[in-house]
Enzyme design. Structure first.
Site, short mmCIF file in Angstrom:
data_model
loop_
_atom_site.label_atom_id
_atom_site.label_comp_id
_atom_site.label_asym_id
_atom_site.label_seq_id
_atom_site.Cartn_x
_atom_site.Cartn_y
_atom_site.Cartn_z
N SER C 319 -22.97 -57.67 49.65
CA SER C 319 -22.60 -58.59 50.73
C SER C 319 -21.29 -58.21 51.39
O SER C 319 -20.38 -57.69 50.73
CB SER C 319 -22.44 -60.01 50.17
OG SER C 319 -23.60 -60.43 49.49
N HIS C 410 -23.56 -68.02 48.33
CA HIS C 410 -24.12 -67.53 47.06
C HIS C 410 -23.60 -68.32 45.86
O HIS C 410 -24.32 -68.52 44.89
CB HIS C 410 -23.83 -66.03 46.89
CG HIS C 410 -24.57 -65.19 47.88
ND1 HIS C 410 -25.94 -65.13 47.91
CD2 HIS C 410 -24.16 -64.40 48.90
CE1 HIS C 410 -26.34 -64.33 48.90
NE2 HIS C 410 -25.26 -63.87 49.52
#
Lengths: 472, 472, 472, 472
Positions: C319, C410
């Protein structure tokens, strides 16, 4: 306009409809393609020949040829049996290969010397030997429902041929064509469930040849969560199954067919089953007789089930012995049956008046013997032993193949004789043909190749100890 | 393990199975998602509340909340009625909106001055009024068979509510939720044919509410090439029809339902038909009562048929008059029925001993009057006239709506009363409820809007000259 | 007639087409339903109001109302921005709830005493608060492309709202409606492969928001046998993905995005992979902003991959840190950054003239600092430490939530911070926004619930030892 | 493990990928079925023969034979060209028919007297002539990707055969097998649109043989709402088109190919078109060379378009003249070209220095002549006349067939020469091969049969007055 009666048949056939169908509905596309009003009457042989020749010569091009084929097919389908026969005779007797061409090609082969020349000459001879009628059959195939039409045509040929051997050449040509086109590589296996089209399930009900489907509820039960059904389809004839197999998921070997077909029996969650029982396998298309799919289907089903249900440990059949009673009758006739001392003793102990051989003769003739419990008790060891003898020793005339056709099928596939079940099928047919016995053939995946070879090359029939023990 | 009997029901229900189903099979996915061994016993109210709250607070995140909802659903489905009721009462009485929050939001609305402030305050008040239980219902919807579960839940609520009005709030919330989710815009119309899944056709047989399906052959006949059947489905509940309509393609108006359902009647090629007859429309889901689809379905079917079959010139129904006999009985009771001179004369001419009013009273009570030909002849003009009176003049209590529910449905859709058919339905139910009469409602596409407005805004019932003429 | 240029956009956008589309092609069904020539010009406010009211009152019945909605939608779609705005303002300001009705319902609630009365009064108040415009929005939904039209409408509202806050009420109503209709329970997850429709892949290329798709070859590479892509779809809007995620199947944690996107890299057989890397997740519909699907998608993908590829042992992301450079700039501004002795020593040892803080300021401003190898070497430990600080300690203004939006997403899902990767994204955007760093978030299936609770209820951010170690 | 470069090819081929593919991905099923570790190395001729023979004898049964075929196929696919050649030579030279069997069958035919005996003897001879290798080819077909493998095998054979005529017998056998299996009756026509799988469109881009596809945008344009594309597929090879045709829907005859392919041209609503232009037809499978589908495809497309778009009044092609420049060069060489007085006058009037014949020679050699406007003006009437001459009079060596292959294809289909278009194709290839000219062939549905017969049986070429007029 057709009446519904034609379509649905009378009461007796009504459950799953009869084979009679409205021409316009059933062969819609053939009717559509052939819509021309000026077609001459094909039941006149001259017109028939003219139409066939125009079609073969492709006058007006490919699309016109297809139209002509559609007109021929449409006329044929509308014909009564006598006219159909006349049509087929013309085709079988008049559109063969060209004799001069063949003679020339044979001469060419004689003259060929180098390997290459020989190959070419052989190829030319093969071409010369192709009958013209093959091209007409191929032309039919260009129609959307062409494959189905050709299967129908072959069915008619098989029916007519018994009395009209002159149809042989045409039937043979068509068989070879269908054999090539229905090559196993083109078939698709599909799972059939209660979510399948009703029209397909109706056909299952109609085509089931081993254990008759009695009702839609019976059919639904055969597609429940502890059952499986698989069929082969040709991609160009998706609405017609070629062959199908019915499977029960159970614990332990299934020994009794009526239990399997009991609509009120308990349902098993499929992942609790350890055994898959193949209890029915039916060819659906008479027009494809002689083109075998069953061996491939059974093995693809095993592969599919193993993947889907890893808990399955055993794959076996529950099969009838369709030739047992007939074999027994013959054996009795030629006085080839004798009883063992132990067996005889039992008859006496039970006080049976009739002699054992008389009783066996009754068994061989009808299914009615089983009503008397003493008779059953006395006959059980005798029939089990004779059945084992039948399965393991009876061979087809002059050969090494098993006499029983179902046995021959599974042995060829590499299965072994596993168990004989007393009162395995108490239906009328089961009592009549198999003396109520059923047999399990076991497919051991690690032995299939070896057992196949044993049987195929040496005629050796593998069997379990328990079955072999019946003969001791 | 369930026995087959549970699954398939007993003999009487057996044809299309009963509604009882094996929990594990029917709600497979709910069972799968909820596979946890340590779930506390939800039939204990404390455990139930704890589980609901954990679910609403989304402890452990969205996926855990879904698991908890699955456990609740699974427990609910396994409950006997008494426990289901207890579960629903907790949900209906304890998980409403927060009173303080509402009071605050009302105060906020009072204080708002600008248009913008008012809008915002109203929005907040709406949010404050949302009962907590709505979120639990939404959580159930995250399950794969969630929509079906909620429809089942509403069915239970409707059944329980009659005796347990305290379930009202929950039932209402669920209805609004289902109304939003089963918005007509999300539904898909599908054609149902004999090629549709057997499992779906079985449901059609079970849900058909107008003319009972007697057998699979009856069902097949309703799906023949001169029949059509359409249903609405929700994309997340594809295995369950919401509503379905059966159509016959005929020449001229159909006047007799038994002819339409005759399995042995002649088959018409669909392009030869000039009229589409809607002869049955059935809601399939009790849990969706009050959420109407029928008006949309009938118009989509008209649009689809016009496109597919341009030869169709007329769209009409063949409908029962479910309230006619009941209305007639009441009219007789209040002595509101008198015979016209011509009618009386006929009775005398036919030498009928009983008085006409006595005969009419028999008609209103049972379907057995029709066995006597003279009685039939004498009653025919009277009953046709009274039926026209019933259709055109009888209104629901205190309103402008037609008394007959089927008439009301079609008039609201913009149809008109076209024709009354003597002996249109000679079945037991038809004789009993509708005195054997059936009516055609005609959908004239160029008038639908106007007729709808006439009826909707002014209560005006449009009818053909011939029907109006029966009253002269 | 539209020119292709409108359809395909100019060169720059040409690869995957622009958003501009031919009205007739894109909204074919709306155009078809609305085919009436006598519709008045809706850009005139009086006509607009008349049309809206006729639609809301369902003059002529349901089907007429649908036609009117289609005409409104068609006119709206053909409008230039100014007219669209005018249309939306009328709808937002004029079709609210009825003030008198609300007042009455509030009074009713005040007067209610029993629990049952209170529930009913609340329900009525909720109904009274429903703005009339909601019904118009529902009417649009009855169109085949209605859901898509409403998503488009909300997109416009979001764009206009910044400058026209008076659109707020309408935007809010529409959001709530869409939130209900796009409930996660209705969505279907589909796998997208190179065999998916080109029109769908084109949209993927256009909507990908994390790592721009450069060409069809790039796209094909992302769908190779060692890649997976999944999307959510609404069953009534099948041609438009709502959200999609891209997954790489690799050995070990992936640490560098350019390697993953390299079209010439080696291909891995998918069953050789031990790790699934989620490297891109993109929302595709601006009109659905605020309605979250991502958390469900990522968990369904994990479940699906585990089933399909049992060899997978690890599920993690690769990410970006989209807020890191911005955060760093602010920290430097408020003089909140100081270097540790060891770090300072390295700068000196490498003979860097500029001060470390000046270099950091460059990092925070542009991606060009990385060209000098010494600078890189010196900055590496500093940036890794600051990044760990950013991820584990930086919170959103006045809250307990992680400052980084991707981290927040997340962590809310129950993942933990696993590893920070130096030069993980060397693209312009990666260097600019994230100082070239990328982070792996790890999804440990046995901890997801606990980690979610840790973060959700206490703001605790779980991280691996190695990441925490960077701060020592 | 393969590198992506192998898979995607280098830059030049990159747009639609190269033909090279990862063995494991492309032939996944063959690899799966053949997973056995103990297979001997088939590149050794002894092992190869042993494997072929075991396969032909079906040792271990059908399923084992299939495994062996899969192993052979897998080994073959992994072989470099030299080993493939060796494999094919063994198959072609060693597995023919049995000479003794043939001799016996020929004798049998000689001895046959009755018609029935002759038919049977011929059938036996045909069977005897079947080479053993045919059975191996059939065994390959039992594999899931068997048909595709055999098409690949034939492609290799065609490539090798030029230098290795000894492969002739095998190539011929395979061709006959494929001709039977790819019978037109089994093919399915499918419409290809922008919603088709990207993997399929990629193949279209790769296989397009007439007007090269330049980009995905070009491809998208060819699938726009005023374009159509249709292909034939075999049901057992669904991922591979066999042949495809591209159609433009336009007003009036299209005369210029670049206009049709212009991505920025205006889009026409398909129901506004009156003419369908077939502008490209490409065979996709080299392995099926000699098995023609084009004539059927074009006629099925016409039928489909007429049904879908009743406004279409005309069906025509826009076709290249691939042999024109070559023919012109030969004509000039043999001094068969002379100019007419009017033509010569124009050259002089335009003051062209070079002689007309020199200019024509340039035209015949390269596409560069068209840059000079005067040259163009002078050459136009000459080239149009010569082109008409070429189309109407030039025949293939020693026959009645049109010299131009494209002309021959359409004339055989029953089309006529309708119009010759100056500067119809200004691409490099178009200028080079066709002197920039293109021709429309017109399919008049009411004349197709007659025109086909005219050309087929008498070599008569039908043409419009305007084209014939060019020769006056």
């Amino acid at each position: 306009m057709a009446t519904k009666q034609e379509v649905n048949g009378n009461g007796k056939e009504g459950l799953f409809g009869s084979a009679l169908q409205n021409l316009r509905s059933a062969w819609r596309e053939i009717v559509r393609v052939s819509r021309k009003s000026d077609t001459p009457d094909i039941s006149n042989p001259e017109n028939l020949r003219a139409q066939i020749e125009a079609c073969l010569e492709k006058k007006g091009g490919d699309v016109s040829a297809r139209h002509r084929a559609a007109e021929l097919a449409r006329a044929y389908l509308a014909f009564p049996p006598a006219k159909r026969l006349a049509f087929l005779r013309v085709l079988s007797s008049e559109y063969g290969a060209d004799a001069d061409l063949i003679a020339g090609a044979v001469a060419g082969l004689d003259a060929a010397t180098s390997a290459e020349e020989v190959e070419t000459a052989r190829y030319r001879l093969r071409q010369a030997l192709e009958p013209a009628r093959l091209n007409l059959l191929r032309e039919f195939n260009t129609l959307q429902s062409g494959p189905r039409f050709l299967v129908q045509l072959r069915k008619d040929l098989i029916d007519f041929k018994k009395e009209h051997p002159e149809l042989g050449p045409l039937e043979r040509d068509l068989r070879e064509l269908l054999r090539s086109w229905f090559d196993i590589g083109f078939l698709e296996m599909q799972s059939i469930t209660w979510n399948s089209p009703a029209s397909l399930l109706e056909k299952l009900g109609r085509y089931e040849a081993v254990h008759r489907v009695r009702s839609w509820l019976d059919l639904k039960n055969r597609l429940d969560i502890d059952r499986r059904c698989f069929a082969f389809f040709h991609p160009c004839m998706r609405e017609e199954p070629l062959i199908f197999i019915e499977v029960a998921l159970v614990k332990g070997l299934a020994v009794q067919i009526q239990e399997l077909l009991d609509e009120k029996a308990e349902v098993l969650e499929s992942d609790e089953a350890d055994t898959a029982i193949f209890y029915s396998i039916s060819n659906a298309q008479k027009g494809l007789v002689g083109i075998s799919f069953g061996n491939f289907l059974i093995k693809q089903v095993v592969a599919k089930l193993r993947q889907e249900l890893p808990n399955l440990k055993r794959f076996a059949t529950l099969s009838p012995l369709p030739g047992f009673a007939r074999w027994l009758a013959r054996e009795l006739e030629v006085e080839n049956v004798s009883l063992r001392p132990g067996e005889l003793k039992k008859f006496k102990a039970l006080g049976l008046e009739e002699s054992p051989l008389q009783l066996l003769a009754q068994v061989a003739q009808s299914g009615k013997w089983a009503r008397d419990a003493s008779v059953c008790e006395a006959l059980k060891p005798v029939l089990l032993r004779l059945c084992a003898d039948y399965l393991l020793n009876a061979k087809r005339k002059g050969g090494a193949k098993a006499a029983d056709p179902v046995a021959h099928f599974h042995l060829t596939n590499g299965a072994r004789v596993e168990q004989i079940n007393w009162m395995g099928d108490t239906s009328g047919k089961g009592m009549q043909e198999s003396a109520g016995l059923m047999v399990n053939y076991l497919y051991r995946l690690d032995r299939i190749d070896r057992f196949h070879e044993d049987y195929q090359s040496r005629g050796k029939i593998n069997a379990s100890k328990s079955v072999k023990g019946l003969l001791d």
